[in-house]
Design a protein around this motif. Structure first.
Motif, PDB file in Angstrom:
ATOM      1  N   SER A  22       4.796  36.252  -9.867  1.00  0.00           N
ATOM      2  CA  SER A  22       3.478  35.815  -9.420  1.00  0.00           C
ATOM      3  C   SER A  22       3.523  34.598  -8.517  1.00  0.00           C
ATOM      4  O   SER A  22       2.510  34.236  -7.926  1.00  0.00           O
ATOM      5  CB  SER A  22       2.601  35.492 -10.635  1.00  0.00           C
ATOM      6  N   TRP A  23       4.669  33.938  -8.437  1.00  0.00           N
ATOM      7  CA  TRP A  23       4.807  32.697  -7.674  1.00  0.00           C
ATOM      8  C   TRP A  23       6.107  32.717  -6.887  1.00  0.00           C
ATOM      9  O   TRP A  23       7.085  33.310  -7.311  1.00  0.00           O
ATOM     10  CB  TRP A  23       4.800  31.485  -8.614  1.00  0.00           C
ATOM     11  N   GLY A  24       6.104  32.028  -5.765  1.00  0.00           N
ATOM     12  CA  GLY A  24       7.308  31.892  -4.958  1.00  0.00           C
ATOM     13  C   GLY A  24       7.643  30.427  -4.802  1.00  0.00           C
ATOM     14  O   GLY A  24       6.807  29.555  -5.037  1.00  0.00           O
ATOM     15  N   GLY A  25       8.882  30.148  -4.403  1.00  0.00           N
ATOM     16  CA  GLY A  25       9.266  28.761  -4.232  1.00  0.00           C
ATOM     17  C   GLY A  25      10.407  28.593  -3.246  1.00  0.00           C
ATOM     18  O   GLY A  25      11.025  29.560  -2.816  1.00  0.00           O
ATOM     19  N   TYR A  32       7.002  25.073  -5.346  1.00  0.00           N
ATOM     20  CA  TYR A  32       6.527  26.422  -5.639  1.00  0.00           C
ATOM     21  C   TYR A  32       5.075  26.566  -5.183  1.00  0.00           C
ATOM     22  O   TYR A  32       4.351  25.587  -5.042  1.00  0.00           O
ATOM     23  CB  TYR A  32       6.649  26.764  -7.127  1.00  0.00           C
ATOM     24  N   GLY A  33       4.672  27.814  -4.931  1.00  0.00           N
ATOM     25  CA  GLY A  33       3.297  28.087  -4.517  1.00  0.00           C
ATOM     26  C   GLY A  33       2.965  29.556  -4.664  1.00  0.00           C
ATOM     27  O   GLY A  33       3.734  30.336  -5.231  1.00  0.00           O
ATOM     28  N   SER A  53       5.715  32.678 -13.681  1.00  0.00           N
ATOM     29  CA  SER A  53       4.569  31.833 -14.017  1.00  0.00           C
ATOM     30  C   SER A  53       4.726  30.441 -13.423  1.00  0.00           C
ATOM     31  O   SER A  53       5.832  30.019 -13.070  1.00  0.00           O
ATOM     32  CB  SER A  53       4.435  31.710 -15.536  1.00  0.00           C
ATOM     33  N   GLU A  54       3.609  29.736 -13.355  1.00  0.00           N
ATOM     34  CA  GLU A  54       3.643  28.336 -12.927  1.00  0.00           C
ATOM     35  C   GLU A  54       4.455  27.514 -13.911  1.00  0.00           C
ATOM     36  O   GLU A  54       5.205  26.620 -13.522  1.00  0.00           O
ATOM     37  CB  GLU A  54       2.230  27.751 -12.872  1.00  0.00           C
ATOM     38  N   GLU A  55       4.291  27.805 -15.170  1.00  0.00           N
ATOM     39  CA  GLU A  55       5.016  27.072 -16.214  1.00  0.00           C
ATOM     40  C   GLU A  55       6.530  27.193 -16.014  1.00  0.00           C
ATOM     41  O   GLU A  55       7.256  26.201 -16.135  1.00  0.00           O
ATOM     42  CB  GLU A  55       4.618  27.599 -17.599  1.00  0.00           C
ATOM     43  N   GLU A  56       7.001  28.377 -15.690  1.00  0.00           N
ATOM     44  CA  GLU A  56       8.430  28.569 -15.433  1.00  0.00           C
ATOM     45  C   GLU A  56       8.882  27.697 -14.261  1.00  0.00           C
ATOM     46  O   GLU A  56       9.923  27.043 -14.328  1.00  0.00           O
ATOM     47  CB  GLU A  56       8.742  30.035 -15.134  1.00  0.00           C
ATOM     48  N   GLY A  61      11.700  22.295 -12.704  1.00  0.00           N
ATOM     49  CA  GLY A  61      11.658  21.067 -11.923  1.00  0.00           C
ATOM     50  C   GLY A  61      11.025  21.198 -10.547  1.00  0.00           C
ATOM     51  O   GLY A  61      11.199  20.334  -9.690  1.00  0.00           O
ATOM     52  N   TYR A  62      10.247  22.262 -10.320  1.00  0.00           N
ATOM     53  CA  TYR A  62       9.572  22.469  -9.031  1.00  0.00           C
ATOM     54  C   TYR A  62       8.209  21.802  -9.050  1.00  0.00           C
ATOM     55  O   TYR A  62       7.572  21.686 -10.088  1.00  0.00           O
ATOM     56  CB  TYR A  62       9.412  23.968  -8.762  1.00  0.00           C
TER      57      TYR A  62
END
Length: 82
Positions: A22-25, A32-33, A53-56, A61-62
């Motif tokens: 759901s997220w890339g970085g 991440y975003g 996830s955002e939590e991951e 550390g992102y």
């Protein structure tokens, strides 16, 4: 976290459709975003990583992207002054 260089385009699309990504970085910058972010679409493939996830992403550390996550980035910046 999944590195873009470690996954085929077909598998990547499948995981996105299944909402397992759901997220890339950016692995080099530790940012991440959202998957739709213009900044993310312009980065080198070898720097691109994906999260479920955002939590991951935060646990790895992102920090939030200042382009697609303006509010989250401002909050992060306020709490991480050097």
């Amino acid at each position: 976290m999944i590195r873009h260089t470690d996954i085929s385009e077909g598998n990547l699309r499948s995981l996105i459709r299944k909402k397992q990504i759901s997220w890339g970085g950016n692995g080099a910058l530790k940012i991440y975003g959202t998957l739709r972010c213009g900044s993310g679409k312009n980065m080198k493939r070898e720097n691109r990583v994906f999260f479920c996830s955002e939590e991951e992403a935060r646990q790895q550390g992102y920090r939030p992207c200042g382009n697609c996550m303006k509010t989250a980035y401002r909050n992060w910046k306020k709490n991480h002054r050097i």
